[in-house]
Design an enzyme around this catalytic site. Structure first.
Site, PDB file in Angstrom:
ATOM      1  N   ASP A  63       5.896   8.587 -15.194  1.00  0.00           N
ATOM      2  CA  ASP A  63       7.029   7.684 -15.411  1.00  0.00           C
ATOM      3  C   ASP A  63       6.624   6.205 -15.504  1.00  0.00           C
ATOM      4  O   ASP A  63       7.457   5.321 -15.316  1.00  0.00           O
ATOM      5  CB  ASP A  63       8.066   7.862 -14.295  1.00  0.00           C
ATOM      6  CG  ASP A  63       7.456   7.702 -12.900  1.00  0.00           C
ATOM      7  OD1 ASP A  63       6.385   7.067 -12.785  1.00  0.00           O
ATOM      8  OD2 ASP A  63       8.031   8.223 -11.929  1.00  0.00           O
ATOM      9  N   ARG A  77       8.055   0.610 -15.838  1.00  0.00           N
ATOM     10  CA  ARG A  77       8.574   1.751 -15.078  1.00  0.00           C
ATOM     11  C   ARG A  77       9.767   2.316 -15.822  1.00  0.00           C
ATOM     12  O   ARG A  77      10.668   1.596 -16.231  1.00  0.00           O
ATOM     13  CB  ARG A  77       8.998   1.286 -13.672  1.00  0.00           C
ATOM     14  CG  ARG A  77       9.540   2.368 -12.761  1.00  0.00           C
ATOM     15  CD  ARG A  77       8.460   3.369 -12.410  1.00  0.00           C
ATOM     16  NE  ARG A  77       8.879   4.250 -11.337  1.00  0.00           N
ATOM     17  CZ  ARG A  77       9.739   5.249 -11.450  1.00  0.00           C
ATOM     18  NH1 ARG A  77      10.328   5.482 -12.614  1.00  0.00           N
ATOM     19  NH2 ARG A  77      10.036   5.997 -10.423  1.00  0.00           N
ATOM     20  N   ASP A  82      12.315   9.793 -12.118  1.00  0.00           N
ATOM     21  CA  ASP A  82      11.195   9.794 -11.177  1.00  0.00           C
ATOM     22  C   ASP A  82      10.419  11.086 -11.354  1.00  0.00           C
ATOM     23  O   ASP A  82      10.983  12.179 -11.256  1.00  0.00           O
ATOM     24  CB  ASP A  82      11.729   9.690  -9.745  1.00  0.00           C
ATOM     25  CG  ASP A  82      10.630   9.795  -8.708  1.00  0.00           C
ATOM     26  OD1 ASP A  82       9.585   9.149  -8.895  1.00  0.00           O
ATOM     27  OD2 ASP A  82      10.815  10.525  -7.713  1.00  0.00           O
ATOM     28  N   THR A  83       9.124  10.971 -11.643  1.00  0.00           N
ATOM     29  CA  THR A  83       8.262  12.153 -11.738  1.00  0.00           C
ATOM     30  C   THR A  83       7.429  12.247 -10.460  1.00  0.00           C
ATOM     31  O   THR A  83       7.205  11.242  -9.778  1.00  0.00           O
ATOM     32  CB  THR A  83       7.321  12.068 -12.953  1.00  0.00           C
ATOM     33  OG1 THR A  83       6.442  10.940 -12.799  1.00  0.00           O
ATOM     34  CG2 THR A  83       8.114  11.935 -14.252  1.00  0.00           C
ATOM     35  N   GLU A  85       4.269  12.331  -7.948  1.00  0.00           N
ATOM     36  CA  GLU A  85       3.108  11.438  -7.925  1.00  0.00           C
ATOM     37  C   GLU A  85       1.814  12.166  -8.314  1.00  0.00           C
ATOM     38  O   GLU A  85       1.700  13.385  -8.160  1.00  0.00           O
ATOM     39  CB  GLU A  85       2.933  10.837  -6.521  1.00  0.00           C
ATOM     40  CG  GLU A  85       4.113  10.025  -6.017  1.00  0.00           C
ATOM     41  CD  GLU A  85       4.304   8.726  -6.772  1.00  0.00           C
ATOM     42  OE1 GLU A  85       3.376   8.311  -7.501  1.00  0.00           O
ATOM     43  OE2 GLU A  85       5.390   8.120  -6.632  1.00  0.00           O
ATOM     44  N   ARG A 128       7.808  -5.189 -12.035  1.00  0.00           N
ATOM     45  CA  ARG A 128       7.494  -4.316 -13.174  1.00  0.00           C
ATOM     46  C   ARG A 128       8.639  -4.356 -14.175  1.00  0.00           C
ATOM     47  O   ARG A 128       9.813  -4.486 -13.793  1.00  0.00           O
ATOM     48  CB  ARG A 128       7.291  -2.866 -12.712  1.00  0.00           C
ATOM     49  CG  ARG A 128       6.134  -2.658 -11.780  1.00  0.00           C
ATOM     50  CD  ARG A 128       6.070  -1.211 -11.300  1.00  0.00           C
ATOM     51  NE  ARG A 128       7.280  -0.822 -10.589  1.00  0.00           N
ATOM     52  CZ  ARG A 128       7.456   0.351  -9.971  1.00  0.00           C
ATOM     53  NH1 ARG A 128       6.496   1.253 -10.006  1.00  0.00           N
ATOM     54  NH2 ARG A 128       8.574   0.616  -9.343  1.00  0.00           N
TER      55      ARG A 128
END
Length: 270
Positions: A63, A77, A82-83, A85, A128
């Site tokens: 992501d 971002r 959300d993927t 980690e 970001r």
């Protein structure tokens, strides 16, 4: 097509049930390639003519990417997703993290630029950039990550909520199909991904499968009646203890005499 591919992937989940900090390797690279091929062929193509185009430098995670922005190298971002980690300082590597990164990497392979659709706020508290990401062909990277069970809808903060309803509807379909991150109950939580729950469930699945196999072996070991077809073509079955039992080569094994007779075999005379 994509659901069929993923159904094959999910059958390999038990192979990754390990409590050590090792790569999950749930989906092999060649499987990702097949998924990407299907995605590019079937994905909805959005109009990117009003979005901003930037030079793509690298894929950092499932992501997160790095682009050239106003002359500087900056992280972007992906908004609202959300993927898992891949190399977090405290969370380490999470199941489906490497697969999500590889998916994004291959989806953007050959793309020297990407299109960014900004929402209201351009940056998060870490400075970001925040954006919705599209390929030159108009494929939404967030949409495809969600559709293929490689991301969850998350980090929904006003005012950047433009596509939240769209993304949630895609996520719901992936959940119902139990693909990717949704294939293991309780792995996805409101706080992120529970690696311990993932390993506990996959370990249980592995144990259940072993128990099932053990039962199957036990059941098969009770099937000791030998069915043999002699040189004349006669179908004869031999019971343990009969004269020719040990020398008989079985074409078929039966658990009961009725099963043998239903198969057209007659009892040996001796």
């Amino acid at each position: 097509m994509k659901n069929i591919i993923f159904a094959l992937f999910i059958s390999t989940l038990v192979l990754s049930a390990c409590t050590e900090e090792t790569s999950t390797n749930i989906i092999e690279n060649e499987d990702i390639e097949a998924l990407i091929s299907s995605t590019i062929e079937n994905a909805e193509k959005h109009d990117v003519s009003k979005f901003e185009e930037y030079e793509l430098e690298s894929v950092i995670d499932g992501d997160t990417i790095r682009i050239k922005y106003n002359g500087s190298s900056e992280k972007v971002r992906f908004l609202l997703v959300d993927t898992p980690e891949t190399n977090h300082e405290t969370l380490g590597e999470q199941p489906y993290g490497p697969e999500a990164k590889e998916f994004t990497k291959q989806l953007l392979a050959g793309q020297d630029t990407v299109y960014l659709e900004f929402d209201v706020s351009y940056r998060d508290k870490y400075k970001r950039l925040l954006a919705y990401i599209y390929t030159k062909e108009g494929i939404s990277v967030q949409e495809q990550l969600l559709k293929n069970g490689l991301a969850r809808v998350a980090y929904i903060y006003d005012p950047n909520t433009k596509h939240v309803d769209w993304f949630k509807s895609i996520q719901k379909t992936a959940q119902q199909s139990a693909i990717g991150i949704w294939s293991v109950e309780d792995y996805v939580t409101n706080r992120g991904y529970d690696k311990e729950a993932y390993y506990a469930i996959t370990e249980k699945n592995k144990d259940d499968k072993k128990t099932e196999n053990d039962k199957s072996i036990t059941n098969n070991s009770s099937c000791v009646i030998k069915g043999n077809i002699n040189s004349k073509g006669n179908k004869i079955y031999h019971m343990p203890g009969q004269r020719d039992y040990d020398n008989t080569i079985a074409e078929e094994m039966f658990c009961t005499e009725k099963e043998a007779e239903d198969g057209g075999f007659l009892p040996a005379k001796q």
